[in-house]
Write an enzyme that holds these catalytic residues in place. Structure first.
Site, PDB file in Angstrom:
ATOM      1  N   HIS A  44     -49.732 -24.089  -5.815  1.00  0.00           N
ATOM      2  CA  HIS A  44     -49.421 -22.660  -5.845  1.00  0.00           C
ATOM      3  C   HIS A  44     -48.592 -22.239  -4.631  1.00  0.00           C
ATOM      4  CE1 HIS A  44     -51.024 -18.402  -5.072  1.00  0.00           C
ATOM      5  NE2 HIS A  44     -50.381 -18.305  -6.218  1.00  0.00           N
ATOM      6  N   ARG A  45     -47.374 -21.790  -4.880  1.00  0.00           N
ATOM      7  CA  ARG A  45     -46.412 -21.460  -3.815  1.00  0.00           C
ATOM      8  C   ARG A  45     -46.208 -22.696  -2.915  1.00  0.00           C
ATOM      9  NH1 ARG A  45     -49.290 -15.726  -1.957  1.00  0.00           N
ATOM     10  NH2 ARG A  45     -49.987 -15.132  -4.054  1.00  0.00           N
ATOM     11  N   GLU A  71     -45.381 -24.337  -7.835  1.00  0.00           N
ATOM     12  CA  GLU A  71     -45.223 -22.994  -8.406  1.00  0.00           C
ATOM     13  C   GLU A  71     -44.403 -22.182  -7.415  1.00  0.00           C
ATOM     14  OE1 GLU A  71     -46.601 -18.700  -9.138  1.00  0.00           O
ATOM     15  OE2 GLU A  71     -46.801 -19.896  -7.328  1.00  0.00           O
ATOM     16  N   ASP A  73     -42.175 -18.325  -6.634  1.00  0.00           N
ATOM     17  CA  ASP A  73     -41.970 -16.917  -7.014  1.00  0.00           C
ATOM     18  C   ASP A  73     -40.509 -16.566  -6.771  1.00  0.00           C
ATOM     19  OD1 ASP A  73     -44.847 -16.024  -7.432  1.00  0.00           O
ATOM     20  OD2 ASP A  73     -44.962 -16.860  -5.413  1.00  0.00           O
ATOM     21  N   HIS A  86     -42.978 -14.437  -2.382  1.00  0.00           N
ATOM     22  CA  HIS A  86     -44.000 -13.830  -3.242  1.00  0.00           C
ATOM     23  C   HIS A  86     -43.996 -12.308  -3.226  1.00  0.00           C
ATOM     24  CE1 HIS A  86     -47.995 -12.214  -4.233  1.00  0.00           C
ATOM     25  NE2 HIS A  86     -47.968 -13.121  -5.184  1.00  0.00           N
ATOM     26  N   GLU A 145     -42.129 -18.577 -11.477  1.00  0.00           N
ATOM     27  CA  GLU A 145     -42.628 -17.233 -11.807  1.00  0.00           C
ATOM     28  C   GLU A 145     -41.542 -16.206 -11.543  1.00  0.00           C
ATOM     29  OE1 GLU A 145     -46.301 -15.767 -10.012  1.00  0.00           O
ATOM     30  OE2 GLU A 145     -45.809 -13.741 -10.728  1.00  0.00           O
ATOM     31  N   LYS A 147     -41.018 -12.939 -10.509  1.00  0.00           N
ATOM     32  CA  LYS A 147     -41.896 -11.993  -9.795  1.00  0.00           C
ATOM     33  C   LYS A 147     -41.287 -10.594  -9.845  1.00  0.00           C
ATOM     34  CE  LYS A 147     -45.258 -12.660  -7.732  1.00  0.00           C
ATOM     35  NZ  LYS A 147     -46.595 -12.533  -8.379  1.00  0.00           N
ATOM     36  N   ASP A 271     -53.965 -23.704  -4.176  1.00  0.00           N
ATOM     37  CA  ASP A 271     -53.351 -23.798  -2.845  1.00  0.00           C
ATOM     38  C   ASP A 271     -53.615 -25.177  -2.229  1.00  0.00           C
ATOM     39  OD1 ASP A 271     -52.710 -21.147  -3.168  1.00  0.00           O
ATOM     40  OD2 ASP A 271     -54.072 -20.381  -1.633  1.00  0.00           O
TER      41      ASP A 271
HETATM   42  O1  G3P Z   1     -48.958 -18.952 -10.910  1.00  0.00           O
HETATM   43  C1  G3P Z   1     -49.911 -17.968 -10.921  1.00  0.00           C
HETATM   44  C2  G3P Z   1     -49.981 -17.144  -9.705  1.00  0.00           C
HETATM   45  O2  G3P Z   1     -48.954 -17.479  -8.826  1.00  0.00           O
HETATM   46  C3  G3P Z   1     -49.952 -15.714 -10.008  1.00  0.00           C
HETATM   47  O3  G3P Z   1     -50.317 -14.921  -8.940  1.00  0.00           O
HETATM   48  O4  G3P Z   1     -49.818 -13.329  -7.150  1.00  0.00           O
HETATM   49  O5  G3P Z   1     -50.022 -15.729  -6.624  1.00  0.00           O
HETATM   50  O6  G3P Z   1     -48.033 -14.884  -7.834  1.00  0.00           O
HETATM   51  P1  G3P Z   1     -49.507 -14.719  -7.581  1.00  0.00           P
HETATM   52 CA    CA Z   2     -46.839 -16.829  -8.211  1.00  0.00          CA
END
Ligand code: G3P
Ligand code: CA
Length: 283
Positions: A44-45, A71, A73, A86, A145, A147, A271
């Site tokens: 994630h990120r 992942e 954004d 993000h 994503e 965003k 994470d």
């Molecule tokens: O990939 C899902 C997740 O990233 C969504 O929430 O706020 O971390 O972008 P957020």
């Molecule tokens: Ca995200």
């Protein structure tokens, strides 16, 4: 004679061990671990528990930890360039203040996006979307994503153009997925590039999602990716019955990962990629 016997028995024991060791190893595995080995591991990120989110340091770390996907954004600068960050403001993760959309790419590139996380990361920059595609395509999957796409009219086309320029829109290219909380944006993107898998993101207010809503999502999406707090075994089954896969977010403890494994999800957005057993990190 004695020596000959010893060599013969040692050889026999060695050959036997080749067959017995794997059997012993597999019989000691628990069903939960077997299930974990199939889990898709999405950083994630980037591996953002170990390095500043949405930076090359975090994405390189995810690659090093053998995650299946990073992942990212994606947002847009004042001069229409795609950047990976993000928040819609730069305050939390850089040494600047204000909205992403108030700055040109050149201005954003002057900012430090690493020091907030730790002094080892001084000088990390906000990456461009194209930089991420060029650095990681073919090496690790990319979960993109969109965003807050409502702030950036036409962002779907820009993202897709960058993918097409690199031939990343081909049929069965399972290593790129596009997702968003903005479901209209997902629908539009899917129409533009039907060969790329798409995902619908939902927050915890979607705990009571109906079968009709899931069927509607399944008409244009391939994934239903909810906040992990609303995931139940029943929801996983209903989602999978509609032909959707589920990658919930965001795991930050081993216990949360174990819980999702038990519920039968298809992948985990985390994470800490080490919590997804498929690729444990040896210390
Ligand atoms: O990939 C899902 C997740 O990233 C969504 O929430 O706020 O971390 O972008 P957020
Ligand atoms: Ca995200």
């Amino acid at each position: 004679m004695f020596r000959k016997f010893t060599i013969l028995s040692m050889t026999t024991m060695f050959l036997m061990s080749m067959f017995t060791i794997p059997v012993l190893a597999s019989s000691s595995e628990t069903p939960a671990i077997k299930q974990q080995q199939k889990m898709v591991n999405i950083a994630h990120r980037g591996a953002s528990g170990h390095a500043p989110e949405n930076t090359i340091a975090a994405f390189d770390k995810a690659f090093e930890m053998k995650a299946d996907y990073i992942e990212i954004d994606v947002q847009q600068t004042r001069d229409g360039r795609l950047v990976v960050i993000h928040d819609t403001t730069i305050d939390r993760t850089t040494n600047g203040t204000g909205s992403v959309s108030d700055y040109t790419l050149e201005e954003l590139r002057q900012l430090d996006a690493g020091t907030w996380f730790g002094k080892d990361f001084i000088g990390e920059q906000i990456p461009t979307f194209e930089e991420i595609l060029d650095r990681y395509r073919g090496k690790i999957g990319i979960l993109i994503e969109l965003k807050s796409p409502e702030l950036y009219p036409g962002v779907e086309e820009k993202v897709i153009d960058a993918l097409i320029e690199r031939n990343m829109h081909r049929p069965n290219n399972q290593k790129v997925i596009i997702q968003s909380f903005n479901h209209e944006s997902v629908k539009k993107s899917k129409e533009l590039v039907p060969n790329i898998p798409h995902g619908v993101l939902t927050d915890s207010s979607w705990a009571d999602v109906t079968d009709e809503q899931l069927a509607e999502f399944a008409a244009y999406a391939d994934f239903y990716n909810p906040n992990m707090n609303i995931v139940t075994h029943e929801l996983v089954e209903r989602v999978q019955d509609k032909g959707l896969k589920m990658y919930p977010y965001t795991v930050r403890t081993q216990e949360q990962a174990d819980n999702l494994f038990e519920l039968g999800v298809d992948g985990i957005i985390t994470d800490f990629p080490e919590y997804v057993y498929k690729h444990p990190v040896k210390k």
